[in-house]
Design a protein around this motif. Structure first.
Motif, mmCIF file in Angstrom:
data_model
loop_
_atom_site.group_PDB
_atom_site.id
_atom_site.type_symbol
_atom_site.label_atom_id
_atom_site.label_comp_id
_atom_site.label_asym_id
_atom_site.label_seq_id
_atom_site.Cartn_x
_atom_site.Cartn_y
_atom_site.Cartn_z
ATOM 1 N N GLU A 259 0.845 -1.218 0.000
ATOM 2 C CA GLU A 259 0.000 0.000 0.000
ATOM 3 C C GLU A 259 0.868 1.251 0.000
ATOM 4 N N VAL A 260 1.925 1.239 0.831
ATOM 5 C CA VAL A 260 2.814 2.415 0.924
ATOM 6 C C VAL A 260 3.395 2.737 -0.459
ATOM 7 N N GLU A 261 3.865 1.698 -1.151
ATOM 8 C CA GLU A 261 4.509 1.902 -2.461
ATOM 9 C C GLU A 261 3.505 2.320 -3.535
ATOM 10 N N ILE A 262 2.335 1.661 -3.517
ATOM 11 C CA ILE A 262 1.297 1.975 -4.523
ATOM 12 C C ILE A 262 0.852 3.427 -4.368
ATOM 13 N N MET A 263 0.572 3.825 -3.123
ATOM 14 C CA MET A 263 0.091 5.188 -2.891
ATOM 15 C C MET A 263 1.172 6.224 -3.230
ATOM 16 N N LYS A 264 2.430 5.848 -3.033
ATOM 17 C CA LYS A 264 3.516 6.775 -3.358
ATOM 18 C C LYS A 264 3.470 7.085 -4.859
ATOM 19 N N LYS A 265 3.316 6.029 -5.670
ATOM 20 C CA LYS A 265 3.268 6.208 -7.133
ATOM 21 C C LYS A 265 2.026 7.010 -7.554
ATOM 22 N N LEU A 266 0.885 6.679 -6.975
ATOM 23 C CA LEU A 266 -0.360 7.372 -7.346
ATOM 24 C C LEU A 266 -0.279 8.851 -6.964
ATOM 25 N N ARG A 267 0.260 9.098 -5.767
ATOM 26 C CA ARG A 267 0.351 10.482 -5.284
ATOM 27 C C ARG A 267 1.248 11.305 -6.210
ATOM 28 N N GLU A 268 2.361 10.677 -6.622
ATOM 29 C CA GLU A 268 3.302 11.344 -7.534
ATOM 30 C C GLU A 268 2.612 11.722 -8.845
ATOM 31 N N ALA A 269 1.888 10.747 -9.402
ATOM 32 C CA ALA A 269 1.193 10.972 -10.680
ATOM 33 C C ALA A 269 0.181 12.099 -10.528
ATOM 34 N N TYR A 270 -0.535 12.071 -9.405
ATOM 35 C CA TYR A 270 -1.572 13.082 -9.150
ATOM 36 C C TYR A 270 -0.945 14.471 -9.032
ATOM 37 N N GLU A 271 0.153 14.557 -8.276
ATOM 38 C CA GLU A 271 0.786 15.869 -8.088
ATOM 39 C C GLU A 271 1.311 16.404 -9.420
ATOM 40 N N ASN A 272 1.871 15.513 -10.254
ATOM 41 C CA ASN A 272 2.347 15.948 -11.577
ATOM 42 C C ASN A 272 1.201 16.472 -12.419
ATOM 43 N N ASP A 273 0.046 15.812 -12.345
ATOM 44 C CA ASP A 273 -1.112 16.260 -13.121
ATOM 45 C C ASP A 273 -1.577 17.634 -12.665
ATOM 46 N N VAL A 274 -1.580 17.827 -11.346
ATOM 47 C CA VAL A 274 -2.042 19.122 -10.829
ATOM 48 C C VAL A 274 -1.114 20.222 -11.335
ATOM 49 N N VAL A 275 0.201 19.949 -11.320
ATOM 50 C CA VAL A 275 1.161 20.937 -11.812
ATOM 51 C C VAL A 275 0.913 21.195 -13.298
ATOM 52 N N ALA A 276 0.756 20.109 -14.064
ATOM 53 C CA ALA A 276 0.538 20.260 -15.514
ATOM 54 C C ALA A 276 -0.740 21.044 -15.783
ATOM 55 N N VAL A 277 -1.787 20.713 -15.038
ATOM 56 C CA VAL A 277 -3.071 21.387 -15.233
ATOM 57 C C VAL A 277 -2.919 22.878 -14.947
ATOM 58 N N ASN A 278 -2.189 23.206 -13.891
ATOM 59 C CA ASN A 278 -2.073 24.619 -13.553
ATOM 60 C C ASN A 278 -1.188 25.374 -14.528
ATOM 61 N N GLN A 279 -0.198 24.671 -15.098
ATOM 62 C CA GLN A 279 0.596 25.327 -16.145
ATOM 63 C C GLN A 279 -0.311 25.656 -17.320
ATOM 64 N N GLN A 280 -1.196 24.711 -17.629
ATOM 65 C CA GLN A 280 -2.112 24.945 -18.751
ATOM 66 C C GLN A 280 -2.980 26.156 -18.476
ATOM 67 N N ALA A 281 -3.462 26.267 -17.244
ATOM 68 C CA ALA A 281 -4.364 27.376 -16.909
ATOM 69 C C ALA A 281 -3.623 28.690 -17.093
ATOM 70 N N ASN A 282 -2.313 28.687 -16.813
ATOM 71 C CA ASN A 282 -1.554 29.921 -17.001
ATOM 72 C C ASN A 282 -1.278 30.199 -18.467
ATOM 73 N N LEU A 283 -1.186 29.124 -19.251
ATOM 74 C CA LEU A 283 -0.869 29.317 -20.665
ATOM 75 C C LEU A 283 -2.045 29.891 -21.427
ATOM 76 N N ILE A 284 -3.248 29.566 -20.982
ATOM 77 C CA ILE A 284 -4.434 30.077 -21.676
ATOM 78 C C ILE A 284 -5.229 30.877 -20.657
ATOM 79 N N PRO A 285 -5.054 32.183 -20.603
ATOM 80 C CA PRO A 285 -5.770 32.972 -19.596
ATOM 81 C C PRO A 285 -7.266 32.726 -19.708
ATOM 82 N N GLY A 286 -7.901 32.651 -18.562
ATOM 83 C CA GLY A 286 -9.358 32.512 -18.575
ATOM 84 C C GLY A 286 -9.820 31.096 -18.844
#
Length: 486
Positions: A259-286
């Motif tokens: 569980e510790v290892e699985i959640m570590k991988k999932l959390r990493e993927a999720y955090e990367n997505d949040v970063v990517a999503v927010n970069q996108q929001a900055n790239l296209i105002p509004g």
């Protein structure tokens, strides 16, 4: 009256695209979120851009028949809409977006994203986990400093119930270990099962990265922890359930370590997505990401940490303030064309309406062609929506192995006088672009410009990589154009 409406009695197997297409007929949808429900049908809250659109949607959709289900619709008062979202809005999709706002889990340290652990437990053990007068669960939450939601009313009559645990990563693991112990003890006492597997629920959009290239990540976790891990098939996903079940078999100790290892991988993927999503929001105002409902597999559920449209629009000035029409040619496997078009062209029509773009499929170049070109015309936000949906559809329909990310080739045209700037001195700019976006960017050297004096730039990568590269290239072109005008 308000901009926000609630739709109930939605058939659980209804695809997101169909629902989005339906909602988009009555106006611009700012947000769609699925709500906790104790029923067999799904419930969503929909926010339209204006009150007028919400009013039209209520009138048109009330009693709308889908198969044997009749939609029930009501307004949600405006004060709920205008109040700022609680800081711990960052939930993944599906069920867990339903617990929004109720969790103390991530709010004390705003930096740590609250990423709950979701488990499935056999219904017969729920009583033991709760304990007499709720003592067992109280003790567990106190010891692990977690908040534990047992969704007893969900999936009435089902053999398993979901549990959501909000805590630090260590707290989640400790709570999981205690729950496994309780179930094992109960099973031993009642002699009902030999070994109880651990079942973790994870959003489909994260599972590919947990599995890893050719299944390497999973194999490593299995080897390191001495467990056997399987993942439920894509076919089981519906609007009501965008999550896959990760089943871990082994001793309680081994399952806890996995569980510790699985959640570590999932959390990493999720955090990367949040970063990517927010970069996108900055790239296209509004750009309001939560309104995109991009992948029916759930990227739509990712939080937009930039908040509402206003916040994203406050991003640095970009030349895209005017929604200028862009043309992108996206290449998809020939055998996927039918799925994109849909029965009698329904899917492509819905997609075009949802994205606000023109979408046309060019004829195949020959009987042996392995790819066909999809021509998408529309402003940046429409490009983002349309391309996002196409990537999502190909993944969902299994045109790509579940263990690999969907990577497609996109072509955009740039003025020939700007091509050199995209390449940069000695290829410097193009290399930086590739490193920044993790997409492959190719500016073929010996191209003859077309009748508009434009040349093609090829971009190959998964959705976010391709999008970021497209935006960055257009930004370079815009700068060159502005300098030319001066």
């Amino acid at each position: 009256r308000s901009r926000k409406i609630q739709i109930r009695n939605i058939p659980p197997h209804l695809q997101w695209e169909v629902l989005d297409g339906l909602l988009a007929q009555y106006g611009t949808v700012d947000n769609v979120e699925q709500v906790n429900t104790d029923t067999e049908t799904a419930v969503v809250n929909v926010t339209y851009a204006t009150k007028e659109e919400a009013k039209v949607a209520i009138e048109k959709l009330s009693g709308h028949q889908f198969e044997n289900y009749s939609f029930k619709i009501s307004y949600i008062p405006d004060e709920e809409v205008s109040s700022p979202p609680p800081p711990q809005r960052s939930r993944r999709g599906g069920h867990s977006s339903r617990e929004q706002g109720s969790s103390p889990g991530g709010s004390s340290q705003p930096k740590q994203l609250d990423f709950p652990l979701r488990m499935l437990v056999p219904t017969q053990f729920v009583g033991a986990i709760i304990g007499k007068e709720g003592l067992t669960i109280k003790n567990l939450t106190k010891q692990t400093q977690s908040k534990v939601d047992i969704h007893r009313k969900e999936n009435a009559g089902a053999a398993e119930k979901p549990i959501t645990i909000h805590a630090t990563p260590e707290g989640c693991s400790e709570a999981c270990r205690m729950i496994l112990d309780i179930m094992q003890k109960e099973a031993d006492d009642t002699k009902s099962a030999e070994e109880i597997p651990l079942k973790i629920l994870a959003h489909n959009s994260l599972v590919g990265r947990l599995i890893g290239k050719e299944g390497r990540n999973l194999k490593k976790i299995e080897q390191d922890t001495g467990t056997k891990i399987t993942i439920s098939p894509l076919q089981d996903l519906t609007i009501y359930n965008p999550e896959r079940t990760i089943t871990v078999k082994g001793s309680t100790e081994a399952c806890s370590n996995a569980e510790v290892e699985i959640m570590k991988k999932l959390r990493e993927a999720y955090e990367n997505d949040v970063v990517a999503v927010n970069q996108q929001a900055n790239l296209i105002p509004g750009l309001n990401l939560s309104a995109l409902g991009i992948f029916s597999t759930g990227l739509s559920m990712l939080p937009s940490a930039t908040g509402t449209r206003g916040a994203a629009a406050a991003a640095p000035y970009h030349p895209f303030a005017l929604p200028e029409q862009e043309v992108v040619n996206l290449f998809i496997p020939t055998q996927a064309v039918g799925a994109i078009i849909g029965k009698k062209g329904q899917h492509i029509k819905q997609l075009a309406r949802f994205a606000g773009a023109s979408i046309k499929i060019a004829p195949a170049e020959g009987p042996e062609a392995s790819e066909q070109m999809v021509v998408i015309t529309g402003p940046p936000e429409a490009q983002f929506k349309a391309q996002g949906r196409i990537f999502g559809k190909l993944k969902e329909e299994n045109f790509f192995n579940p263990k690999e990310e969907v990577k497609l080739e996109a072509h955009i045209k740039v003025p020939s006088f700007a091509a050199g700037r995209v390449i940069g001195k000695g290829g410097k700019t193009v290399n930086e672009l590739q490193n920044l976006t993790s997409a492959e960017v190719i500016v073929p050297r010996d191209q003859t410009p077309d009748e508009n004096e434009e040349v093609i730039v090829k971009i190959i990568g998964h959705f976010f990589a391709s999008q970021t590269a497209q935006r960055k290239i257009r930004e370079i072109v815009q700068q060159v154009k502005q300098q030319e005008q001066k």
